[in-house]
Write a protein that holds these residues in place. Structure first.
Motif, PDB file in Angstrom:
ATOM      1  N   HIS A  52     103.690 151.923 -13.540  1.00  0.00           N
ATOM      2  CA  HIS A  52     103.881 153.206 -14.208  1.00  0.00           C
ATOM      3  C   HIS A  52     105.261 153.301 -14.847  1.00  0.00           C
ATOM      4  O   HIS A  52     106.269 153.244 -14.134  1.00  0.00           O
ATOM      5  N   HIS A  78     100.316 150.330 -17.732  1.00  0.00           N
ATOM      6  CA  HIS A  78      99.640 151.633 -17.608  1.00  0.00           C
ATOM      7  C   HIS A  78      99.060 152.087 -18.942  1.00  0.00           C
ATOM      8  O   HIS A  78      97.850 152.294 -19.048  1.00  0.00           O
ATOM      9  N   ASP A  79      99.892 152.313 -19.955  1.00  0.00           N
ATOM     10  CA  ASP A  79      99.351 152.591 -21.281  1.00  0.00           C
ATOM     11  C   ASP A  79      99.010 151.268 -21.954  1.00  0.00           C
ATOM     12  O   ASP A  79      99.797 150.316 -21.894  1.00  0.00           O
ATOM     13  N   ASN A  95      99.265 157.715 -23.957  1.00  0.00           N
ATOM     14  CA  ASN A  95      98.345 158.706 -23.396  1.00  0.00           C
ATOM     15  C   ASN A  95      98.788 159.231 -22.041  1.00  0.00           C
ATOM     16  O   ASN A  95      98.648 160.419 -21.738  1.00  0.00           O
ATOM     17  N   HIS A  96      99.298 158.364 -21.206  1.00  0.00           N
ATOM     18  CA  HIS A  96      99.595 158.751 -19.830  1.00  0.00           C
ATOM     19  C   HIS A  96     100.895 159.530 -19.689  1.00  0.00           C
ATOM     20  O   HIS A  96     101.088 160.250 -18.703  1.00  0.00           O
ATOM     21  N   ASN A 148      97.173 151.465 -10.817  1.00  0.00           N
ATOM     22  CA  ASN A 148      96.367 152.523 -10.191  1.00  0.00           C
ATOM     23  C   ASN A 148      94.913 152.110 -10.017  1.00  0.00           C
ATOM     24  O   ASN A 148      94.236 152.553  -9.080  1.00  0.00           O
ATOM     25  N   ALA A 163     106.037 158.654 -16.204  1.00  0.00           N
ATOM     26  CA  ALA A 163     105.850 158.686 -14.745  1.00  0.00           C
ATOM     27  C   ALA A 163     107.187 159.047 -14.123  1.00  0.00           C
ATOM     28  O   ALA A 163     107.948 158.180 -13.664  1.00  0.00           O
ATOM     29  N   TYR A 186      95.081 152.054 -26.029  1.00  0.00           N
ATOM     30  CA  TYR A 186      95.388 153.480 -26.035  1.00  0.00           C
ATOM     31  C   TYR A 186      96.300 153.745 -27.232  1.00  0.00           C
ATOM     32  O   TYR A 186      97.227 152.978 -27.496  1.00  0.00           O
ATOM     33  N   ASN A 218     107.567 156.732 -21.833  1.00  0.00           N
ATOM     34  CA  ASN A 218     106.250 156.392 -22.362  1.00  0.00           C
ATOM     35  C   ASN A 218     105.817 157.461 -23.357  1.00  0.00           C
ATOM     36  O   ASN A 218     105.819 158.646 -23.037  1.00  0.00           O
TER      37      ASN A 218
END
Length: 839
Positions: free
Chosen positions: A314, A347-348, A321-322, A241, A325, A381, A318
């Motif tokens: 993504h 991502h994380d 934090n995120h 992202n 997806a 994270y 998971n």
């Protein structure tokens, strides 16, 4: 650009790939492998040892083939069509295995081509999956491979121009791949050193967010190039992202060039040894029916390798934090359907290793193992203290890389930490398709059904042949709750070798059955082989509910269902939308409920025009819905917004597709020279004309004609059968509000005898530069004027959303009601875009 324009085991790194094989053969003066008839003796074929070489980037229909260390390469000159095709051999005396490279393979009708190793292994090609594709086969054992065409159609043909081979046992032909995501980053120099000096892989993958914070070319050159850039010639990236914080991820595509796949898409595939790797882009549409999902299924169908890995940014699963997806689930489903083995993500900024599971999160020995490796160099994270189902290992304080040691039948994974850190993780597994024995796959379309109490629904179950499987397969279904009957007809199917066979899953829900969602498990059994697929059954809510979807989970909507969409960006997808703003909010970052909605490009990108609808029409269609008898009513919330470069050829439409007719129940058109900001609006539609039918809901958004900035979204959609509660009457036609003028928009109320209730609900959306100018009134059928909102000269905000309760008990309900909007001060014009009355 003005706002009137479009805004829019380790063995070193000796490898060989694609056209690099041929180039090196020319350079070294390699001869041609003997291609002979089956009866002729095999002559010795000249061979060439693979040497270090910059890798050819993925391009078009060419799937690069990287070689194991110690592999040899040779050229061949085989080709044939229906009139000339005979059985021929490609041989390299002394070889333990060979892998052929096809530059052309076109099979028409029932024609086929079989390749067989002289010491074992075979693969039969059927269908048109390989048209316009340059690829290498899986390795076949022995010093010769027999190429046996079965052609009758004059258009069928093939061509082989080379091979790879090895003298060691195929089971020992290992190759090492390594990578990570979320890289640069304070520790990216440490992870780069680890990869380059310790792991020494043949190829490197990235799982996105490679250069912080915005993926600019300057950030790649300043941070990534001195570290991970030293092995650029063997790196196969995918974006995150943060790359899309720069418009169109231009820095990413500029830095990697053709290595990143086609600009704007960023998805591609490549082979190494007997593994097929697929780079996916989770920053663009991943919906079922999207261009990427269709390409993925085509790529998987054409793959001959026994082992498959994919990677994206993504993760579907998971605990960081995120969070999950969920929009990537259609890609997971495709990978699962084709028996992929590994899914790598980032991502994380931590490490998570999950047990093999299906796309719904159910543990499955035939499922995909996800490894989240966001440990490439960026700060960490944290991970919560709880353990999710199927999560096996987690760590959130160690930078490092994932090392994959790949064989022709399986893999070993090792998390390797940077110097000074001690956390490690390792394991091994066998690939799902490692066996060349006949097998089958099973899937269902649609994979989600919504059926009202008292109604029925169907889904098509398909059994697909693998490795020449052509045996009777018994089909059964389990998981039905009380009140639901499910059968499969026919109960046994037999696919042709290389083909598919279909049956119908019939679901009947008894009247009065409680609402809820239930997974139905469809099982295929043939001898000792057993495989399953899942169909999610949703039973309409109590009180006559036929269907509801808050878009928090995948309910079986399909993008571009007719295959005729023309939009190049902003395709419909289910996901968590990011807010975009230009002269006011256009794509809403909020949803009506939960975190997900249907939205035309959920990402903000670099600005409001980066992910909006571009260049034509995008459509999305619901699963099949069986409506109850009576007076079913459709209710939903929507957003339609555009800049002042829009016009009436831009639109949002909601249609009902019935057994024989299609009706548009909502149409919002663009208005020239009008800046329409985003706002959630409600709409209802009477579906009595479709009562008792099987219907689908078709939603379309368009940017037609001159390039415009167009955003649209749908949330909290439901179909009820009426009875109880209020009835909503609405008008979504735009009515311009002139400076110092007034306008009235009508709705006609019927079926409400007597006087109106004392608490009628009025909702309205008015686009205006200065909302304080506006006064709003409700005019009853008898001419009575009911105040809704007075002008407020000190309210200097833009646009007005009315949400008010009005007492209508002194006037009759049935008849024409009008919403009157008055502009009380000079200078500005506006538009009454929609309003509704509930009573």
């Amino acid at each position: 650009m003005t706002h009137h324009e479009k805004r829019h085991r380790p063995r070193g790194d000796r490898i060989l790939s694609g056209t690099a094989v041929l180039a090196m053969l020319v350079t070294l003066g390699a001869g041609t492998a003997q291609a002979q008839s089956a009866s002729a003796p095999a002559a010795k074929a000249p061979t060439t040892r693979a040497t270090d070489s910059a890798q050819v980037a993925p391009a078009g229909g060419v799937v690069p083939q990287l070689a194991e260390d110690g592999a040899t390469v040779g050229s061949a000159a085989l080709s044939g069509a229906a009139s000339t095709a005979t059985t021929r051999n490609v041989c390299n005396p002394g070889a333990a295995w060979l892998r052929l490279r096809f530059t052309d393979l076109e099979l028409r009708g029932r024609d086929s081509l079989t390749v067989t190793g002289s010491a074992g292994g075979t693969f039969r090609f059927t269908g048109d999956k390989w048209r316009d594709r340059v690829f290498s086969t899986r390795a076949l054992q022995g010093e010769c491979v027999r190429v046996e065409p079965h052609f009758t159609d004059p258009a069928s043909k093939y061509a082989v121009d080379g091979f790879q081979s090895g003298t060691g046992a195929l089971t020992e032909a290992d190759v090492v791949v390594a990578g990570a995501g979320d890289i640069c980053g304070s520790a990216c120099a440490d992870t780069a050193k680890l990869i380059n000096n310790t792991i020494k892989p043949a190829a490197v993958f990235t799982t996105g967010d490679n250069a912080y914070d915005s993926g600019k070319l300057s950030e790649y050159n300043a941070n990534y190039k001195p570290t991970w850039g030293v092995f650029l010639d063997k790196t196969y990236p995918t974006p995150g992202n943060h790359e899309y914080n720069t418009s169109g991820a231009s820095g990413y595509f500029d830095y990697y060039g053709a290595r990143a796949g086609e600009r704007g898409k960023g998805y591609y595939s490549w082979d190494i040894g007997d593994w097929h790797f697929i780079a996916l882009n989770s920053n663009i549409s991943t919906s079922a029916g999207s261009a990427q999902e269709k390409w993925l299924r085509q790529d998987l169908a054409a793959n001959t390798k026994p082992c498959t890995a994919a990677y994206l940014h993504h993760p579907l699963f998971n605990v960081g934090n995120h969070g999950a997806a969920t929009g990537t689930r259609p890609l997971w489903q495709a990978l699962y359907d084709y028996k992929a083995d590994l899914l790598l993500a980032g991502h994380d900024h931590n490490y998570q290793r999950w047990a093999p599971q299906d796309p719904t999160g159910k543990a499955d020995a035939n499922g995909i193992r996800e490894i989240l490796v966001g440990t490439g160099g960026k700060s960490f994270y944290s991970i919560g203290s709880g353990n999710a189902t199927n999560l096996q290992v987690k760590n959130d304080n160690t930078h490092g890389a994932l090392k994959l040691t790949l064989s022709s039948t399986g893999y070993r994974f090792d998390f390797v930490p940077i110097a000074g850190r001690t956390f490690t993780d390792s394991g091994s597994a066998t690939c799902h398709k490692a066996s060349t024995s006949p097998d089958f796959g099973i899937g269902a379309d649609p994979a989600a059904l919504s059926v009202a109490p008292g109604a029925t629904g169907t889904s098509t179950v398909r059994v697909s042949s693998l490795n020449g499987f052509a045996a009777a397969t018994r089909l059964t279904v389990t998981g039905q709750p009380t009140g639901v009957t499910a059968t499969i007809s026919p109960s046994s199917v037999t696919p042709a070798a290389g083909g598919t066979a279909s049956a119908t899953l019939n679901v009947s829900v008894a009247a009065g059955t409680s609402s809820g969602t239930h997974p139905l498990t469809v099982t295929g059994t043939s001898g000792s082989l057993t495989h399953t697929t899942t169909v999610q059954l949703t039973i309409g809510g109590g009180g006559g509910g036929a269907f509801s979807d808050d878009f928090e989970s995948d309910r079986g909507w399909s993008v571009n269902p007719a295959g005729t969409d023309t939009a190049t960006a902003g395709q419909w997808e289910r996901g968590d939308p990011e807010e975009t703003s230009e002269e006011g909010v256009k794509q809403l970052g909020t949803t009506v409920s939960g975190v997900n909605a249907l939205v035309t490009g959920r990402l903000a990108g670099s600005g409001p025009g980066a992910a909006d609808v571009d260049g034509g029409v995008t459509s999305v269609r619901s699963p099949a819905i069986t409506l109850p008898a009576g007076t079913p009513t459709l209710n939903f919330s929507y957003n339609f917004a555009h800049r002042d470069n829009s016009g009436p050829d831009d639109y949002l439409r909601v249609k009902i597709v019935g057994t024989s007719t299609t009706t548009t129940v909502l149409e919002r058109l663009g208005t020239a020279s009008t800046d329409l900001d985003g706002a959630w609006r409600t709409a209802t539609a009477n579906l009595s004309a479709f009562a008792g039918q099987n219907i689908r809901i078709l939603i379309e958004a368009a940017d037609n004609g001159t390039a415009s900035l167009v955003e649209a979204a749908i949330d909290d959609l439901s179909i009820t059968s009426g009875g109880g509660g209020g009835t909503t009457f609405s008008n979504d036609t735009d009515f311009p509000v002139a400076d110092r003028g007034s306008v009235e928009s009508p709705v006609t109320v019927s079926g409400k005898p007597g006087n109106a209730p004392s608490a009628m609900h009025v909702n309205a959306q008015i686009s205006h530069p200065y909302r304080g100018d506006l006064a709003v009134e409700l005019v009853a059928p008898d001419g009575s004027v009911l105040p809704v909102r007075a002008a407020r000269s000190k309210d200097d905000g833009t646009d007005l959303v009315v949400d008010a309760t009005v007492d209508g008990s002194n006037t009759v309900a049935n008849g024409q009601w009008r919403l009157r909007v008055k502009d009380t001060l000079e200078q500005d014009n506006g538009v009454l875009t929609a309003w509704s009355l509930t009573l």
